[in-house]
Design an enzyme around this catalytic site. Sequence first.
Site: not given
Lengths: 606, 263
Positions: A411, A456, A459, A479
């Site tokens: 992200a 992300g 993911e 993360e």
Amino acid sequence: MKLSKDIYVFIEQRDGIIQNVSYELLGEANSLAEDIGQKVVGIILGSEIEVMAKNLIMYGADEVIVVDHPILKEYMTESYTKAMTELIKSNEPEIVLFGATSIGRDLGPRISARIRTGLTADCTSLCIDPKNKGLHMTRPAFGGNLMAVIKCENHRPQMATIRPGVMQAMEKDENRKGIVRNVAIDFSNIGNEVEILEIIKKNKKVTDIAKSKYIVGGGRGVGNTKNFEMLNKLASTLGGEVAGSRAAVEAGWIDADRQVGQTGKNVKPDLYIACGISGAIQHVAGMENSGMIIAINKNETAPIFDVADLGVVGDITTIIPPLIEAIKKAKAEGMDYIAPSSLKYMGMENILFNKKDGIAYLTINRPRFLNALNRKTLLEIGAVVDLLENDESTLVVIVRGAGGRAFVAGADISKMQDMNVEEGEEISTLAQTVFSKLKKLPQVVIGAINGYALGGGNELAMACDIRIASSRAKFGQPEVKLGLIPGFGGTQRLQRIVGQGYSKELIFTGEMISAEEAYRIGLVNRVVPPEALNRVVNDLALKIISNGSKAVKLAKKSINEGGNVDLESGLAIENRDWTNCFTNEESKEGMKAFVEKRKANFKDFK
Amino acid sequence: MKILVCVKQVPDTSEVTLDPITNTLIRKGIKSIINPDDKAGIEAALKLKDQVEGSQITVISMGPKQAEIALREALAMGCDEGYLVSDRKFGGSDTLATSTILAAALKKIGFDVIITGRQAIDGDTAQVGPQIAEHLKIPHVSYVEEFEVDGDALIVLRQFEDRYHKIRIKFPCLLTAISGFGEIKYLTVAGVIEAEKKELKYLNYEDLKDLLDEGCIGLKGSPTKVVKSYTKEQKSQGTLLKGLTTNEAVDAIMARLKEGHIL
């Protein structure tokens, strides 16, 4: 020589009210202080102003120097110059900042000449040179046509005036600590060469358009007062303010304090709608940093279109009235997801999308940022996914990253660090919604993972049905290294793919694993040489396409739904979808061809 | 009364454009003009001369030889004499060095009042006027919109964003003028011919060296230096839609408003 290296901010107060630009400068001084490791000192001059010191601390001053004297009640060049010069001389700050207002631009030069140091006027950005910790000051020149970076290497302090509205004030923090110091200055030798006879306040109510989040600007093309009234209505429907170019002010359609541009105000609202503004460089200089610029103009060669995110060639008098109605309606009904019908207008910036022979390619296209996912990118993926949901002509969707280094490196953290709780929740909800929709697409989704698939990115990859990795690919959920947990589905999808053991190891350590390791734990289906990735993925897609598309979709549905329930329920789902196959012609052709020992022709059934 | 007016010759920045291919300033063919605020300064000087009998206006400019054109125009507008301050040693001066040199020249010529424009349209700094006043140790008022003579002083209207100050300032002093000083006087043919007959005067480093420290002028004497300059990065191309129906146009705008989370 004592080198205090403090950053001084001249705090401008008028009638006991601290001007916004001073808060902005405190904010900017704080970010500079991070780079040179010194404290931020607000200097406030005036009469009976000590009470304001507390406020300055809440907005970022580590120390406030108060010079309280009746002579300082109204700004006068000599008394202010004397006070500032004495403070600068006795404390030797590294940097002194002033607002580029009619006060700062009068005071700054006088001080610079008295101390003999440099002063850079009307700066729009400041930064610290990492090499020698000197201040680099960027300012426009030639009416905004040229930007110049100025330094002041051998003289101290380094001084600058900063345009109001360009720097960011800090959030008010009532618990912030700082010290307040009162300093007495002797003004007895100031003569009566200059005296104020009268103070004449401009009596009209002054609206500070620079504070507005939404601005509707009008130019010469608006034509008349009546049309300007329409812009006013648009602005108030949005909850914003109306503004204008110099031409609009000169025509008498709006007041001079609403003028945007080089000789007017600098604004950077979230939205600037430019109506009938041609876009002279002097106007553009005052609004080009707006979050989003929408321009409506009859003339398609108008320069305003060069800075607009969306330009509409058309007549404001026909477009604005229905636009006002549409906004009112949207506000009344609440907005949901972007409608696929709007997709063609979206101006996709961060993804590429194309389709060919039943295969759709969705490429995350921010290679400079290693394809990091920001809000806009997620929205664009979401819009494409919405479009695909009802797209009968596509059977396979290939998701990939542009640029060769990353699939998606995560992200966009730079955008996230300033988020509050609500915004944090919102971005997770958005990503989860988009990824779940992707996973639930009727089509088969293949992730072609060519490089980093982190956070992300992993993911997103896990939201694909099948993952094929290049041997260069790296996977991970880092993360926890940032004090976060996976928020785009990682804690849930990873364990469903590789089991809880590997999932926990990956998430708790935050470490990256190689493509080979990802293959070993079952995170990816295959690892192929980097140069073979596209071919392998394409071949896979073609193999799927050669089969009955209805059957493939039903199979996906059955697997997806079965993954979330117990075996008995799963078998019931399979039974339902198997039965479903017999309702269509595709299965008849498939079985017939098998019996006839020929290749089935499924083309007609797509 | 001895009135000194400082003017700067500047390129007409409203006509400066960018070369779309090289992204550099196109200066060729751009005409040079007297800086607009300085023109207001000349107007102010003429008005002051009308109010005080026996006044003389001296216009002064620092720059290359080309700046003679600006001085000639100022003479044609009604100034009595013109000085060009010019020397290679003055080149590369920032505002502080420029004001140091001009202050020396003004001191040499002598004055009761100095009028400068508030700011020049090429640099927009608004610094040189107040800095000159500081070097000469005289008071100044900047952003002056109106004035009248009051005995040994001027009563001036000083503009701020939200107010005016009516200020009494004694001679000798310096004012910086804002555009909007009454009617701009247009040049007359007679005025231009008259101006052509006048001899311009020149001041160079040699003329001023008793008043100047060589370390405080030119590039060497300038505290600020330009690290680099660049034309602004062009924004990535937005979307331009044409030939839309009204409904389509509204849809397109609404899509953006939703996308940008504005609604």
